[in-house]
Design an enzyme around this catalytic site. Structure first.
Site, PDB file in Angstrom:
ATOM      1  N   ALA A  81     -68.736  56.720  17.710  1.00 28.67           N
ATOM      2  CA  ALA A  81     -70.162  57.063  17.612  1.00 28.67           C
ATOM      3  C   ALA A  81     -70.321  58.321  16.772  1.00 28.67           C
ATOM      4  CB  ALA A  81     -70.744  57.329  19.002  1.00 28.67           C
ATOM      5  N   GLN A  82     -71.522  58.523  16.244  1.00 35.17           N
ATOM      6  CA  GLN A  82     -71.929  59.869  15.822  1.00 35.17           C
ATOM      7  C   GLN A  82     -72.390  60.477  17.134  1.00 35.17           C
ATOM      8  OE1 GLN A  82     -72.916  63.036  15.482  1.00 35.17           O
ATOM      9  NE2 GLN A  82     -75.031  62.318  15.394  1.00 35.17           N
ATOM     10  N   SER A 124     -74.254  56.811  27.785  1.00 34.77           N
ATOM     11  CA  SER A 124     -74.332  58.263  27.990  1.00 34.77           C
ATOM     12  C   SER A 124     -75.480  58.667  28.907  1.00 34.77           C
ATOM     13  CB  SER A 124     -74.543  58.923  26.617  1.00 34.77           C
ATOM     14  OG  SER A 124     -74.932  60.261  26.763  1.00 34.77           O
ATOM     15  N   GLU A 126     -77.285  60.973  28.256  1.00 32.23           N
ATOM     16  CA  GLU A 126     -78.388  61.344  27.360  1.00 32.23           C
ATOM     17  C   GLU A 126     -79.462  60.258  27.335  1.00 32.23           C
ATOM     18  OE1 GLU A 126     -79.088  64.217  25.156  1.00 32.23           O
ATOM     19  OE2 GLU A 126     -77.914  64.935  26.840  1.00 32.23           O
ATOM     20  N   TYR A 148     -79.951  60.456  19.048  1.00 32.66           N
ATOM     21  CA  TYR A 148     -78.693  60.013  19.674  1.00 32.66           C
ATOM     22  C   TYR A 148     -78.986  59.235  20.964  1.00 32.66           C
ATOM     23  CZ  TYR A 148     -74.390  60.310  22.439  1.00 32.66           C
ATOM     24  OH  TYR A 148     -73.300  60.015  23.229  1.00 32.66           O
ATOM     25  N   HIS A 178     -68.329  65.285  29.474  1.00 32.23           N
ATOM     26  CA  HIS A 178     -66.939  65.567  29.845  1.00 32.23           C
ATOM     27  C   HIS A 178     -66.230  66.187  28.647  1.00 32.23           C
ATOM     28  CE1 HIS A 178     -67.500  61.319  28.770  1.00 32.23           C
ATOM     29  NE2 HIS A 178     -66.380  61.459  28.066  1.00 32.23           N
TER      30      HIS A 178
HETATM   31  P1  NAP Z   1     -66.019  62.240  19.549  1.00 33.54           P
HETATM   32  O1  NAP Z   1     -64.919  63.182  19.887  1.00 33.54           O
HETATM   33  O2  NAP Z   1     -67.147  62.702  18.679  1.00 33.54           O
HETATM   34  O3  NAP Z   1     -65.352  60.940  18.901  1.00 33.54           O
HETATM   35  C1  NAP Z   1     -66.126  59.998  18.208  1.00 33.54           C
HETATM   36  C2  NAP Z   1     -65.196  59.044  17.483  1.00 33.54           C
HETATM   37  O4  NAP Z   1     -65.977  58.090  16.752  1.00 33.54           O
HETATM   38  C3  NAP Z   1     -64.269  59.717  16.446  1.00 33.54           C
HETATM   39  O5  NAP Z   1     -62.998  59.117  16.518  1.00 33.54           O
HETATM   40  C4  NAP Z   1     -64.945  59.366  15.133  1.00 33.54           C
HETATM   41  O6  NAP Z   1     -64.066  59.336  14.040  1.00 33.54           O
HETATM   42  C5  NAP Z   1     -65.435  57.965  15.454  1.00 33.54           C
HETATM   43  N1  NAP Z   1     -66.458  57.493  14.515  1.00 33.54           N
HETATM   44  C6  NAP Z   1     -67.583  58.130  14.115  1.00 33.54           C
HETATM   45  N2  NAP Z   1     -68.262  57.376  13.238  1.00 33.54           N
HETATM   46  C7  NAP Z   1     -67.542  56.239  13.066  1.00 33.54           C
HETATM   47  C8  NAP Z   1     -67.714  55.069  12.281  1.00 33.54           C
HETATM   48  N3  NAP Z   1     -68.772  54.919  11.461  1.00 33.54           N
HETATM   49  N4  NAP Z   1     -66.783  54.101  12.354  1.00 33.54           N
HETATM   50  C9  NAP Z   1     -65.696  54.229  13.153  1.00 33.54           C
HETATM   51  N5  NAP Z   1     -65.468  55.320  13.912  1.00 33.54           N
HETATM   52  C10 NAP Z   1     -66.388  56.308  13.872  1.00 33.54           C
HETATM   53  O7  NAP Z   1     -66.691  61.672  20.883  1.00 33.54           O
HETATM   54  P2  NAP Z   1     -66.107  61.660  22.388  1.00 33.54           P
HETATM   55  O8  NAP Z   1     -66.559  62.893  23.080  1.00 33.54           O
HETATM   56  O9  NAP Z   1     -64.701  61.293  22.365  1.00 33.54           O
HETATM   57  O10 NAP Z   1     -66.986  60.486  23.011  1.00 33.54           O
HETATM   58  C11 NAP Z   1     -66.551  59.124  22.959  1.00 33.54           C
HETATM   59  C12 NAP Z   1     -67.748  58.207  23.117  1.00 33.54           C
HETATM   60  O11 NAP Z   1     -68.379  58.472  24.364  1.00 33.54           O
HETATM   61  C13 NAP Z   1     -68.845  58.385  22.077  1.00 33.54           C
HETATM   62  O12 NAP Z   1     -69.421  57.131  21.858  1.00 33.54           O
HETATM   63  C14 NAP Z   1     -69.838  59.302  22.749  1.00 33.54           C
HETATM   64  O13 NAP Z   1     -71.118  59.116  22.187  1.00 33.54           O
HETATM   65  C15 NAP Z   1     -69.732  58.821  24.168  1.00 33.54           C
HETATM   66  N6  NAP Z   1     -70.007  59.791  25.225  1.00 33.54           N
HETATM   67  C16 NAP Z   1     -69.388  60.985  25.222  1.00 33.54           C
HETATM   68  C17 NAP Z   1     -69.609  61.866  26.265  1.00 33.54           C
HETATM   69  C18 NAP Z   1     -68.916  63.200  26.320  1.00 33.54           C
HETATM   70  O14 NAP Z   1     -69.398  64.078  27.050  1.00 33.54           O
HETATM   71  N7  NAP Z   1     -67.802  63.390  25.612  1.00 33.54           N
HETATM   72  C19 NAP Z   1     -70.471  61.497  27.326  1.00 33.54           C
HETATM   73  C20 NAP Z   1     -71.071  60.246  27.290  1.00 33.54           C
HETATM   74  C21 NAP Z   1     -70.831  59.378  26.249  1.00 33.54           C
HETATM   75  P3  NAP Z   1     -63.733  60.667  13.148  1.00 33.54           P
HETATM   76  O15 NAP Z   1     -62.646  61.378  13.895  1.00 33.54           O
HETATM   77  O16 NAP Z   1     -63.308  60.059  11.865  1.00 33.54           O
HETATM   78  O17 NAP Z   1     -64.997  61.450  13.067  1.00 33.54           O
HETATM   79  O1  F7E Z   2     -75.046  70.581  24.589  1.00 35.41           O
HETATM   80  C1  F7E Z   2     -77.203  73.514  25.050  1.00 35.41           C
HETATM   81  C2  F7E Z   2     -77.797  72.260  24.421  1.00 35.41           C
HETATM   82  O2  F7E Z   2     -74.023  69.737  22.480  1.00 35.41           O
HETATM   83  C3  F7E Z   2     -75.139  70.832  25.974  1.00 35.41           C
HETATM   84  C4  F7E Z   2     -72.220  64.814  23.981  1.00 35.41           C
HETATM   85  O3  F7E Z   2     -70.877  64.581  24.341  1.00 35.41           O
HETATM   86  O4  F7E Z   2     -72.859  65.033  26.276  1.00 35.41           O
HETATM   87  C5  F7E Z   2     -72.863  65.707  25.031  1.00 35.41           C
HETATM   88  O5  F7E Z   2     -74.193  65.990  24.614  1.00 35.41           O
HETATM   89  C6  F7E Z   2     -76.351  71.724  26.254  1.00 35.41           C
HETATM   90  C7  F7E Z   2     -77.640  71.279  25.562  1.00 35.41           C
HETATM   91  O6  F7E Z   2     -73.766  68.440  24.664  1.00 35.41           O
HETATM   92  C8  F7E Z   2     -75.935  75.570  22.365  1.00 35.41           C
HETATM   93  O7  F7E Z   2     -79.137  72.484  24.011  1.00 35.41           O
HETATM   94  C9  F7E Z   2     -77.165  75.849  24.126  1.00 35.41           C
HETATM   95  O8  F7E Z   2     -78.705  71.400  26.455  1.00 35.41           O
HETATM   96  O9  F7E Z   2     -72.518  70.513  24.352  1.00 35.41           O
HETATM   97  P1  F7E Z   2     -73.773  69.856  23.948  1.00 35.41           P
HETATM   98  P2  F7E Z   2     -74.912  67.378  24.960  1.00 35.41           P
HETATM   99  O10 F7E Z   2     -76.066  67.503  24.049  1.00 35.41           O
HETATM  100  O11 F7E Z   2     -75.197  67.451  26.419  1.00 35.41           O
HETATM  101  C10 F7E Z   2     -73.561  63.778  26.300  1.00 35.41           C
HETATM  102  C11 F7E Z   2     -73.406  63.187  27.681  1.00 35.41           C
HETATM  103  C12 F7E Z   2     -73.170  62.869  25.197  1.00 35.41           C
HETATM  104  O12 F7E Z   2     -73.227  61.662  25.337  1.00 35.41           O
HETATM  105  C13 F7E Z   2     -72.966  63.497  23.856  1.00 35.41           C
HETATM  106  O13 F7E Z   2     -72.195  62.634  23.012  1.00 35.41           O
HETATM  107  O14 F7E Z   2     -76.062  73.023  25.735  1.00 35.41           O
HETATM  108  N1  F7E Z   2     -76.803  74.551  24.096  1.00 35.41           N
HETATM  109  N2  F7E Z   2     -76.649  76.497  23.073  1.00 35.41           N
HETATM  110  C14 F7E Z   2     -76.036  74.346  23.021  1.00 35.41           C
HETATM  111  N3  F7E Z   2     -75.426  73.239  22.578  1.00 35.41           N
HETATM  112  C15 F7E Z   2     -74.683  73.337  21.446  1.00 35.41           C
HETATM  113  N4  F7E Z   2     -74.028  72.253  21.004  1.00 35.41           N
HETATM  114  N5  F7E Z   2     -74.569  74.522  20.762  1.00 35.41           N
HETATM  115  C16 F7E Z   2     -75.187  75.668  21.183  1.00 35.41           C
HETATM  116  O15 F7E Z   2     -75.074  76.702  20.537  1.00 35.41           O
END
Ligand code: NAP
Ligand code: F7E
Length: 327
Positions: A81-82, A124, A126, A148, A178
């Site tokens: 994902a992005q 997610s 989100e 997103y 996470h």
């Molecule tokens: P991440 O570190 O940003 O990893 C995203 C992966 O997607 C990377 O390997 C990236 O490749 C790949 N990717 C991006 N665009 C692509 C494309 N067009 N084609 C193929 N691959 C592509 O995310 P993560 O934290 O591991 O999260 C994994 C998944 O869980 C994501 O879908 C995210 O939205 C979802 N999610 C994450 C969280 C969290 O808190 N971590 C919570 C809920 C859901 P590159 O390395 O080349 O950029």
């Molecule tokens: O922001 C606040 C920001 O970018 C967390 C992704 O893995 O989890 C992640 O999304 C909070 C937000 O994560 C800064 O406004 C304050 O309220 O670490 P984050 P996220 O937006 O919660 C969900 C579950 C996903 O699915 C997503 O892929 O922190 N915040 N100051 C900030 N956030 C960032 N990034 N940078 C700051 O300077």
């Protein structure tokens, strides 16, 4: 017979942990990697020679068809994902294409080339966005607050539609935030704070620029959450599950604890709040209820908030030559 798994997003935080877990369980693991000008295999250097890396992009149907045909997977984990919410406001169309429509491209590849495979979609918290209840569970209404979140809602419903229309085994894991030491993307707030604190401790910086310090998140450890993904696909029926710790903490609490771990007093002197880090629409408060996953899958988040902050900060302190890290 050896089971085969295809993991998209193989280079990301979760993809790297999940592939490690699947290898330990004896799977033949295929990781989908998109072409970049400079390869980005840092998270998987230790396992790169134990998995099959396949070229593919969620925007390119033929590469997904080829990857699924070649891997012949029993299980597909769609983690690509992005994934950065902030960037989704700047690149809303790209985010919609990759994070939303890209999932349908992969579903089509699986429908045509491995229709019996079990499919996990990385949904997610989100998607809940502007919540009307606390804590949030599988029945909570969705009101996404970013491009997103909107794209993830589209993908979530596409998965449910394919499950119903084609009777495919497709499950959503609706996971709350996470994180992990060193493997979390640099722009996410936990990593940004951990890196910033270590740089301040090493005398390489004096401040960290942040946004909304009052936002609350339910932060867990990525290693625990990939175990949930695996369990979701071992369940006899396809279904959707929340993954969360059940605890919410503010960004301010994370910052305070990070400075405490590094032994730096008066954190307020080292933090600036800058407009550029404030989102056009914010998700203020998320806290999940994972009791369904606990009841049906025996899953529970293990790493608690303070332990997570410690792991992340100590890993960054070690990187700048200060202290020891177990990460
Ligand atoms: P991440 O570190 O940003 O990893 C995203 C992966 O997607 C990377 O390997 C990236 O490749 C790949 N990717 C991006 N665009 C692509 C494309 N067009 N084609 C193929 N691959 C592509 O995310 P993560 O934290 O591991 O999260 C994994 C998944 O869980 C994501 O879908 C995210 O939205 C979802 N999610 C994450 C969280 C969290 O808190 N971590 C919570 C809920 C859901 P590159 O390395 O080349 O950029
Ligand atoms: O922001 C606040 C920001 O970018 C967390 C992704 O893995 O989890 C992640 O999304 C909070 C937000 O994560 C800064 O406004 C304050 O309220 O670490 P984050 P996220 O937006 O919660 C969900 C579950 C996903 O699915 C997503 O892929 O922190 N915040 N100051 C900030 N956030 C960032 N990034 N940078 C700051 O300077």
């Amino acid at each position: 017979m050896t089971k085969r798994a295809l993991v998209s997003g193989a280079t990301g935080q979760d993809g790297s942990f999940l592939m490690e877990l699947l290898l330990k369980k004896g799977y033949d693991v295929y990781g989908l990697v998109r072409r970049l000008s400079t390869p980005n295999l840092n998270n998987i250097t230790d396992i790169a020679d134990q998995v099959h890396l396949l070229d593919g992009d969620l925007m390119d149907q033929s590469s997904l068809d080829a990857a699924v045909e070649l891997a012949k997977p029993d299980e597909v984990y769609n983690l690509a994902a992005q994934s950065f919410v902030g960037t989704s406001f700047v690149q809303p169309v790209l985010t919609g294409e990759i994070t939303g429509l890209g999932v349908v491209l992969l579903l089509e590849a699986v429908r045509h080339h491995a229709p019996e495979a079990r499919f996990y979609q990385a949904s997610s918290s989100e998607m809940f966005g502007k919540v009307d209840r606390e804590p949030q569970d599988e029945t909570t209404p969705m009101h996404p607050r970013s491009p997103y979140g909107v794209a993830k809602v589209y993908a979530y419903w596409a998965c449910i539609n394919y499950r119903e229309a084609y009777r495919m085994f497709i499950s959503n894991g609706i996971l709350f935030n996470h994180e992990a030491p060193l493997r979390r993307g640099m722009e996410f707030v936990t990593r940004k704070v951990a890196v910033g604190v270590a740089r301040i401790a090493a005398g390489k910086a004096t401040t960290i620029s942040l946004g909304n310090l009052d936002a609350k998140r339910d932060w867990g450890y990525a290693g625990d959450y990939v175990d949930l993904m695996y369990r979701i696909l071992q369940h006899p029926e396809p279904d959707d599950f929340v993954g969360a710790t059940g605890e919410a903490h503010s960004v301010r609490e994370f910052v305070e604890e990070a400075f405490r771990v590094a032994g730096i007093p008066a954190w307020e002197k080292h933090v600036t709040v800058d407009e550029k880090n404030i989102r056009p629409s914010e998700v203020y408060n998320l806290r999940g209820d994972a009791s369904k996953a606990r009841r049906l899958l025996g899953w529970q988040s293990q790493v608690r908030f303070k332990e997570l902050v410690k792991l992340m900060v100590e890993a960054e302190l070690a990187r700048v030559g200060l202290g020891k890290s177990k990460a």
